[in-house]
Design a protein around this motif. Structure first.
Motif, PDB file in Angstrom:
ATOM      1  N   SER A 130      25.134  27.855  45.416  1.00 25.81           N
ATOM      2  CA  SER A 130      23.721  27.979  45.713  1.00 25.81           C
ATOM      3  C   SER A 130      23.429  27.131  46.942  1.00 25.81           C
ATOM      4  CB  SER A 130      22.910  27.494  44.504  1.00 25.81           C
ATOM      5  OG  SER A 130      21.531  27.510  44.766  1.00 25.81           O
ATOM      6  N   LEU A 139      22.719  32.764  47.077  1.00 26.73           N
ATOM      7  CA  LEU A 139      24.145  32.743  46.729  1.00 26.73           C
ATOM      8  C   LEU A 139      25.003  32.942  47.971  1.00 26.73           C
ATOM      9  CD1 LEU A 139      26.375  32.686  44.569  1.00 26.73           C
ATOM     10  CD2 LEU A 139      26.024  35.152  44.269  1.00 26.73           C
ATOM     11  N   SER A 190      19.348  36.893  46.511  1.00 27.14           N
ATOM     12  CA  SER A 190      18.920  36.325  45.232  1.00 27.14           C
ATOM     13  C   SER A 190      19.190  34.830  45.188  1.00 27.14           C
ATOM     14  CB  SER A 190      19.653  37.004  44.072  1.00 27.14           C
ATOM     15  OG  SER A 190      19.312  38.365  43.986  1.00 27.14           O
ATOM     16  N   ALA A 237      20.366  31.718  43.266  1.00 25.56           N
ATOM     17  CA  ALA A 237      21.347  31.625  42.183  1.00 25.56           C
ATOM     18  C   ALA A 237      21.571  30.191  41.748  1.00 25.56           C
ATOM     19  CB  ALA A 237      22.671  32.240  42.623  1.00 25.56           C
ATOM     20  N   ILE A 288      26.340  29.031  38.493  1.00 31.28           N
ATOM     21  CA  ILE A 288      27.276  30.085  38.893  1.00 31.28           C
ATOM     22  C   ILE A 288      28.628  29.890  38.218  1.00 31.28           C
ATOM     23  CG2 ILE A 288      28.414  31.174  40.864  1.00 31.28           C
ATOM     24  CD1 ILE A 288      26.093  29.793  42.571  1.00 31.28           C
ATOM     25  N   PHE A 347      25.421  34.445  37.112  1.00 33.69           N
ATOM     26  CA  PHE A 347      24.521  33.363  37.494  1.00 33.69           C
ATOM     27  C   PHE A 347      23.125  33.594  36.941  1.00 33.69           C
ATOM     28  CE2 PHE A 347      24.387  36.641  40.742  1.00 33.69           C
ATOM     29  CZ  PHE A 347      23.043  36.751  41.107  1.00 33.69           C
ATOM     30  N   ASN A 367      19.508  34.138  37.842  1.00 36.29           N
ATOM     31  CA  ASN A 367      18.889  34.708  39.032  1.00 36.29           C
ATOM     32  C   ASN A 367      17.417  34.289  39.089  1.00 36.29           C
ATOM     33  OD1 ASN A 367      17.789  36.357  41.033  1.00 36.29           O
ATOM     34  ND2 ASN A 367      19.115  38.092  40.521  1.00 36.29           N
ATOM     35  N   GLU A 373      25.382  44.084  42.601  1.00 38.94           N
ATOM     36  CA  GLU A 373      24.571  43.101  41.883  1.00 38.94           C
ATOM     37  C   GLU A 373      23.679  43.788  40.852  1.00 38.94           C
ATOM     38  OE1 GLU A 373      21.161  39.651  42.723  1.00 38.94           O
ATOM     39  OE2 GLU A 373      22.150  40.685  44.404  1.00 38.94           O
TER      40      GLU A 373
END
Length: 417
Positions: free
Chosen positions: A329, A337, A353, A355, A358, A367, A369, A386
């Motif tokens: 992150s 991400l 997104s 994240a 993870i 992860f 989100n 995703e």
């Protein structure tokens, strides 16, 4: 005529500052119906016998030790150097009460003893960091002195044996010869952070390395002393640094990576309050310029750290590392991400997104989100495909035995992968 003199030396114990690593990204959302064809299982009461590297590690005791003390007690103590050797002999065995006979001129006996004690203590920074109150009495005439010492420590010989055994067990899980200096330092930083909660509430001294390995709790001094011991055992040249931060005294390390010195503050890399298996790298391999923004130390007492080679690590949060890649992150890009190739230095955004927590399994990353309510999501390691797989806020993810585990407001859950 004999003279009797008593003096005390007290080693100040450091306190860790309160440090807020930053706000945790949390979105308040309504729980939606799960529209995915997956099996969500309640894992609250499940016993996890073999926790993966992304979860809290259990340290296994072994009968091996890291290093043997090579000090020898001099048969005749006649000089300051030999007196220092005698002090070190007793310090290195964690002895609390001992006597030393000094035969020689006593014209400056107090200075001789103080110099010898300082030299002995500085010979091993790990021992130095564990020295506590000291009382020295001596009777002397012009030809010599009888020196009686009461030395207390933050630990004892039995506890140090446990530290040696546990550090040996930790390092036995990897092959040092296969790791670079960077990887060795990262291994030690990650292990300490993942397995330690910052706390003064310990049975042993929270300032000792023993408290960290035995109780998984401690303060900055314990963090830095354990890092010192582990890194030295790993063959990484390391210093124990005593300095100041905005709340008072603090301790951390200097480490030499590929011939360059860098600062490593494992305490400030451990988010508070504790975030389970989350490792921060805000104070990982920093140079003097960055470190002195919020740390101070007597710089002339330590080697200079000038390199900016690993400054990029400060942006890494919630890291998952595998096969030379760090998936993380990015704190500099709104926690999106990213993937970092440790071999080439290539840094790639995988998704827009945000994240956290993870983890990985096979070709997939999992992860929380926070662009979508903290829902459990997955994405391929190349940034494709995703999707959200569980529409409820989740945290503290880890993978074990082919399942991803995660916490929800209704307890621990898991999905078979």
């Amino acid at each position: 005529m004999l003279k009797r003199i008593i003096f005390l030396v007290i080693v100040i114990v450091l306190l860790k500052p309160t440090y807020d690593f930053g706000s945790k990204l949390v979105s308040d959302v309504n729980v939606l119906l799960n529209e995915n064809n997956i099996n969500i299982q309640d894992a609250t009461s499940e016993v996890l016998s073999n926790v993966s590297s992304t979860a809290k590690d259990t340290i296994v005791q072994t009968a091996s030790t890291i290093t043997a003390v090579d000090a020898k007690l001099p048969s005749s103590v006649e000089t300051t150097e030999e007196l220092a050797e005698a002090f070190y002999y007793h310090f290195s065995r964690w002895e609390t009460d001992f006597e030393i006979r000094y035969d020689g001129s006593t014209t400056n006996i107090e200075t001789i003893i103080e110099t010898a004690v300082e030299e002995a203590a500085n010979r091993d920074q790990y021992i130095l960091g564990h020295l506590a109150d000291r009382k020295i009495e001596f009777e002397y005439n012009q030809f010599g002195a009888n020196i009686k010492v009461h030395q207390s420590y933050l630990t004892n010989a039995a506890q140090e044996e446990v530290v040696n055994e546990k550090v040996a067990a930790i390092l036995a899980t990897v092959d040092p010869a296969s790791l670079t200096d960077f990887e060795r330092v990262k291994f030690v930083n990650d292990y300490i952070v993942k397995n330690t909660e910052y706390s003064e509430e310990t049975s042993a001294s929270p300032h000792s390395a023993f408290a960290i390995v035995q109780e998984n709790r401690g303060v900055c001094q314990g963090y830095a002393l354990l890092a010192l011991k582990m890194l030295q055992a790993f063959g990484v040249e390391t210093k124990y640094v005593v300095g100041e931060v905005y709340t008072g005294g603090h301790a951390w390390n200097l480490v030499k990576v590929d011939g360059e010195w860098y600062h490593l503050d494992t305490t400030w890399n451990d988010p508070t309050p504790d975030r389970k298996n989350i490792v921060s790298y805000g104070y990982f391999l920093m140079n003097d310029e960055k470190m002195e923004l919020d740390h101070s130390w007597i710089q002339s007492d330590y080697p200079s750290a000038d390199s900016n080679k690993y400054a990029f690590m400060a942006q890494v949060d919630h890291a998952y590392e595998v096969d030379g890649m760090i998936y993380y992150s990015n704190v500099d890009d709104n926690n999106r991400l990213y993937r970092l190739d440790l071999n080439t230095g290539e840094n790639t955004r995988l998704t827009d997104s945000r994240a956290q927590y993870i983890v990985g399994y096979s070709d997939w990353l999992y992860f929380s989100n926070y662009s979508h309510g903290g829902y459990l999501s997955k994405i391929k390691k190349d940034g494709t495909e995703e999707s959200i797989i569980y529409k409820k806020e989740v945290n503290n993810l880890f993978v074990e035995d082919g399942s991803v585990y995660f916490n929800t407001d209704s307890g621990l859950k898991k999905i078979e992968l």
